[in-house]
Design a protein around this motif. Structure first.
Motif, PDB file in Angstrom:
ATOM      1  N   PRO A   4      57.228  35.412  37.828  1.00 36.91           N
ATOM      2  CA  PRO A   4      57.140  36.128  39.183  1.00 36.91           C
ATOM      3  C   PRO A   4      58.205  37.023  39.507  1.00 36.91           C
ATOM      4  O   PRO A   4      58.103  37.528  40.466  1.00 36.91           O
ATOM      5  CB  PRO A   4      57.269  34.707  40.075  1.00 36.91           C
ATOM      6  CG  PRO A   4      58.073  33.893  39.291  1.00 36.91           C
ATOM      7  CD  PRO A   4      57.663  34.192  37.709  1.00 36.91           C
ATOM      8  N   ALA A   5      59.202  37.137  38.689  1.00 36.27           N
ATOM      9  CA  ALA A   5      60.019  38.471  38.741  1.00 36.27           C
ATOM     10  C   ALA A   5      59.607  39.729  38.396  1.00 36.27           C
ATOM     11  O   ALA A   5      60.028  40.791  38.463  1.00 36.27           O
ATOM     12  CB  ALA A   5      61.155  37.991  38.073  1.00 36.27           C
ATOM     13  N   ASN A   6      58.397  39.699  37.402  1.00 29.28           N
ATOM     14  CA  ASN A   6      57.867  40.934  36.937  1.00 29.28           C
ATOM     15  C   ASN A   6      56.212  40.663  37.040  1.00 29.28           C
ATOM     16  O   ASN A   6      55.795  40.625  35.880  1.00 29.28           O
ATOM     17  CB  ASN A   6      58.358  41.251  35.466  1.00 29.28           C
ATOM     18  CG  ASN A   6      57.801  42.625  35.122  1.00 29.28           C
ATOM     19  OD1 ASN A   6      57.355  43.479  35.809  1.00 29.28           O
ATOM     20  ND2 ASN A   6      57.598  42.771  33.904  1.00 29.28           N
ATOM     21  N   PRO A   7      55.761  40.462  38.047  1.00 29.78           N
ATOM     22  CA  PRO A   7      54.347  40.064  38.085  1.00 29.78           C
ATOM     23  C   PRO A   7      53.340  41.401  37.641  1.00 29.78           C
ATOM     24  O   PRO A   7      53.852  42.354  37.846  1.00 29.78           O
ATOM     25  CB  PRO A   7      53.777  39.867  39.658  1.00 29.78           C
ATOM     26  CG  PRO A   7      55.045  40.569  40.498  1.00 29.78           C
ATOM     27  CD  PRO A   7      56.223  40.583  39.540  1.00 29.78           C
ATOM     28  N   PRO A   8      52.077  41.111  36.986  1.00 22.99           N
ATOM     29  CA  PRO A   8      51.380  42.190  36.547  1.00 22.99           C
ATOM     30  C   PRO A   8      50.694  42.833  37.902  1.00 22.99           C
ATOM     31  O   PRO A   8      50.808  42.693  38.898  1.00 22.99           O
ATOM     32  CB  PRO A   8      50.288  41.528  35.827  1.00 22.99           C
ATOM     33  CG  PRO A   8      50.288  40.153  36.295  1.00 22.99           C
ATOM     34  CD  PRO A   8      51.485  39.785  36.625  1.00 22.99           C
ATOM     35  N   SER A   9      50.298  44.327  37.454  1.00 21.33           N
ATOM     36  CA  SER A   9      49.811  45.026  38.667  1.00 21.33           C
ATOM     37  C   SER A   9      48.313  44.508  38.967  1.00 21.33           C
ATOM     38  O   SER A   9      47.947  43.830  38.143  1.00 21.33           O
ATOM     39  CB  SER A   9      49.856  46.695  38.158  1.00 21.33           C
ATOM     40  OG  SER A   9      49.021  46.646  36.950  1.00 21.33           O
ATOM     41  N   GLY A  10      47.963  44.930  39.845  1.00 18.71           N
ATOM     42  CA  GLY A  10      46.396  44.774  40.381  1.00 18.71           C
ATOM     43  C   GLY A  10      46.309  43.256  40.775  1.00 18.71           C
ATOM     44  O   GLY A  10      47.205  42.639  41.117  1.00 18.71           O
ATOM     45  N   CYS A  11      45.214  42.602  39.886  1.00 21.05           N
ATOM     46  CA  CYS A  11      45.022  41.117  40.103  1.00 21.05           C
ATOM     47  C   CYS A  11      46.080  40.402  39.291  1.00 21.05           C
ATOM     48  O   CYS A  11      46.318  40.593  38.235  1.00 21.05           O
ATOM     49  CB  CYS A  11      43.527  40.612  39.810  1.00 21.05           C
ATOM     50  SG  CYS A  11      43.304  38.842  39.682  1.00 21.05           S
ATOM     51  N   ARG A  12      46.870  39.600  39.741  1.00 23.87           N
ATOM     52  CA  ARG A  12      47.654  38.884  38.830  1.00 23.87           C
ATOM     53  C   ARG A  12      47.287  38.068  37.987  1.00 23.87           C
ATOM     54  O   ARG A  12      47.906  37.784  36.923  1.00 23.87           O
ATOM     55  CB  ARG A  12      48.701  37.971  40.184  1.00 23.87           C
ATOM     56  CG  ARG A  12      49.355  38.740  41.034  1.00 23.87           C
ATOM     57  CD  ARG A  12      50.575  37.998  41.712  1.00 23.87           C
ATOM     58  NE  ARG A  12      51.473  38.891  42.525  1.00 23.87           N
ATOM     59  CZ  ARG A  12      52.539  38.303  42.983  1.00 23.87           C
ATOM     60  NH1 ARG A  12      52.696  37.058  42.964  1.00 23.87           N
ATOM     61  NH2 ARG A  12      53.193  39.363  43.642  1.00 23.87           N
ATOM     62  N   PHE A  13      45.947  37.573  37.953  1.00 23.17           N
ATOM     63  CA  PHE A  13      45.383  36.737  37.019  1.00 23.17           C
ATOM     64  C   PHE A  13      44.707  37.467  35.814  1.00 23.17           C
ATOM     65  O   PHE A  13      44.425  36.992  34.889  1.00 23.17           O
ATOM     66  CB  PHE A  13      44.217  35.976  37.721  1.00 23.17           C
ATOM     67  CG  PHE A  13      43.565  34.813  36.661  1.00 23.17           C
ATOM     68  CD1 PHE A  13      44.416  33.681  36.109  1.00 23.17           C
ATOM     69  CD2 PHE A  13      42.197  34.765  36.489  1.00 23.17           C
ATOM     70  CE1 PHE A  13      43.961  32.840  35.287  1.00 23.17           C
ATOM     71  CE2 PHE A  13      41.782  33.843  35.719  1.00 23.17           C
ATOM     72  CZ  PHE A  13      42.651  33.152  35.058  1.00 23.17           C
ATOM     73  N   HIS A  14      44.611  38.748  35.741  1.00 26.69           N
ATOM     74  CA  HIS A  14      43.807  39.612  35.045  1.00 26.69           C
ATOM     75  C   HIS A  14      44.387  39.666  33.814  1.00 26.69           C
ATOM     76  O   HIS A  14      43.596  39.805  32.472  1.00 26.69           O
ATOM     77  CB  HIS A  14      43.754  41.239  35.471  1.00 26.69           C
ATOM     78  CG  HIS A  14      45.069  42.096  34.834  1.00 26.69           C
ATOM     79  ND1 HIS A  14      46.149  42.508  35.865  1.00 26.69           N
ATOM     80  CD2 HIS A  14      45.205  42.668  33.539  1.00 26.69           C
ATOM     81  CE1 HIS A  14      46.998  43.088  35.187  1.00 26.69           C
ATOM     82  NE2 HIS A  14      46.464  43.261  34.052  1.00 26.69           N
TER      83      HIS A  14
END
Length: 331
Positions: free
Chosen positions: A284-294
């Motif tokens: 959660p300190a570096n979540p992915p861009s766009g959809c977090r589940f992608h």
């Protein structure tokens, strides 16, 4: 659906991770812009794997975790509070209306206090009762509703089993007459047979006392048994909200389908149809861009990596946070 008792609008809980010499300071986004309505009188489930932010969300609603952004409102017909900006003089009243049942019944009770004193403590701290006789009367009433007798009130916590201790914790949470209860994994530490007893007790209390529950759990079988609605959480965000029957009948988000596929079967000949998700939940300190589940989604497309999906209306009363939920519904 009844009017919401608790409404969240882009609620966020962020924790700073220290200073950085160059660039912005890193932030852990435990909860990030969550919007959710908890109907009055409902048993509302919140599920997701460990680290998804379920407990933090429950504590933020109770003002036990700092709210970094957005709004959380509580409306019970008597008061209307914006929890994000609630002043200290109003917070004391809110504590009487919203309480927490802890996960571990062994660590939640003081070993130096009798059961009577444990249950009575909220009444004395909040100044709800004025005399010892009034306090004892209220303690006996709520103890009886939680299936505790007078002899139990004289004992210390070490004399009780896990299920009995959890009933003591429930009585302590209910003694001040709250309308909203956050039950944080309240049956996770108990045996299966005791779980059923505690769940039946909670449902009975909900009906008798007109309570609203936010039931946090990772056990989908338990959620299916007691909850009216379910919200599915992943990496600090809500990915799907639906009535329980509809969620289990036709899950719409790929993450929800993966969770449901992992429910153990009672059939000894069932070889298992659990869907394996590659990798682990991102930080959660570096979540992915766009959809977090992608990064783990088996049906992710280029748009998922760029655009953030928002909760949108689906079939019935369901809402889902996915760009392609219609295309990926099972035939």
């Amino acid at each position: 659906m009844n009017a919401p008792l608790v409404s969240l609008d882009k609620l966020s809980v962020h924790y700073p991770l220290g200073r950085k010499l160059l660039g912005p300071s890193p932030v852990l986004k435990a909860i990030d812009e969550v919007s959710l309505d908890i109907p009055k009188g409902s048993f509302f489930g919140l599920v997701g794997e460990s680290g998804s932010g379920k407990t933090t969300l429950g504590r933020a609603i109770l003002r036990a975790a700092p709210i970094s952004g957005g709004h959380a409102t509580y409306r019970d017909g008597e008061v209307d509070y914006d929890l994000a900006t609630l002043p200290k003089d109003k917070l004391r009243d809110f504590r009487k209306r919203a309480q927490l049942i802890f996960q571990d019944p062994y660590a939640a009770l003081s070993p130096r206090m009798t059961v009577r004193d444990i249950i009575a403590e909220p009444l004395e701290v909040m100044g709800i009762t004025r005399t010892r006789q009034e306090t004892d009367k209220r303690v006996r009433e709520i103890a009886a509703k939680c299936r505790l007798n007078l002899e139990h009130l004289r004992r210390f916590p070490h004399a009780f089993s896990g299920g009995q201790r959890q009933r003591i914790s429930i009585a302590r949470a209910l003694v001040c007459g709250p309308k909203f209860i956050v039950a944080d994994e309240s049956v996770a530490a108990l045996d299966v047979s005791i779980q059923a007893d505690i769940l039946n007790l909670l449902k009975s209390l909900q009906h008798d006392l007109d309570l609203t529950f936010l039931f946090i759990s990772h056990d989908l079988s338990v959620v299916a048994h007691v909850c009216d609605y379910v919200a599915v959480m992943y990496l600090g965000s809500i990915v799907e909200v639906s009535p329980t029957r509809e969620l289990f009948r036709q899950p719409k988000h790929p993450y929800t389908r993966a969770l449901l596929s992992a429910i153990p079967s009672l059939d000894p000949d069932d070889t298992g149809k659990a869907q394996r998700l590659p990798g682990e939940m991102p930080s959660p300190a570096n979540p992915p861009s766009g959809c977090r589940f992608h990064t783990r989604c088996p049906v992710a497309q280029d748009r998922c990596r760029q655009d953030v999906p928002h909760l949108q209306d689906a079939t019935g009363d369901a809402r889902v946070s996915c760009h392609f939920w219609r295309e990926n519904l099972p035939a």
